[in-house]
Motif scaffolding. Structure first.
Motif: not given
Length: 150
Positions: A34-37, A69-74
């Motif tokens: 949850a904090l990564r973006p 995860e890459a798509e979600d973060l993007t």
């Protein structure tokens, strides 16, 4: 919806400031999903304190464990950073020894990102310079021919 206003709150966090001030440009930071973006956007916008904090944006390569995860973060970074400043570099769906070709849309997305990295066009947000490139680790491990961005 833009959530860019939250970046100043995240950047003011004492724990984040301490982590960035103790490291250099090659420091690895690990955070819950949850904090990564917010962490990635804060580093890219260079709004957090640290030895490399110049007030100027900087490039961030965010490596994730999976393509999902890459798509979600993007997607999440798209609501925190200016439009067109984030891209995803997808991995091939096939293995090198398989007799299958990768999907044409994957090839196109990869070539578009490589072109933006090699020759950013500041007049167009869709082909301008990137602040964050998100990629699954599998994509980094796959061989690539040099000069594809040209």
């Amino acid at each position: 919806m833009s959530l860019a206003g939250l970046l100043s709150v995240i950047a003011a966090d004492p724990q984040l400031q301490r982590a960035l001030s103790q490291g250099d440009a090659d420091t690895d930071l690990v955070a819950p999903p949850a904090l990564r973006p917010f962490l990635t956007a804060s580093i890219a916008s260079n709004s957090a304190a640290g030895p490399a904090a110049t007030g100027q944006p900087r490039f961030v390569l965010a490596v994730t464990a999976t393509a999902r995860e890459a798509e979600d973060l993007t997607s999440a970074l798209g609501s925190l950073l200016p439009e067109g400043s984030v891209a995803c570099f997808p991995a091939w769906e096939t293995l090198p020894h398989e007799r299958l070709s990768p999907r044409s849309d994957t090839s196109g997305r990869r070539l578009a990102v490589l072109r933006r990295l090699a020759h950013p066009d500041s007049a167009n947000s869709r082909s301008g310079a990137l602040s964050v490139l998100v990629t699954p680790v599998r994509s980094l491990l796959q061989p690539m021919v040099s000069g594809l961005g040209d």
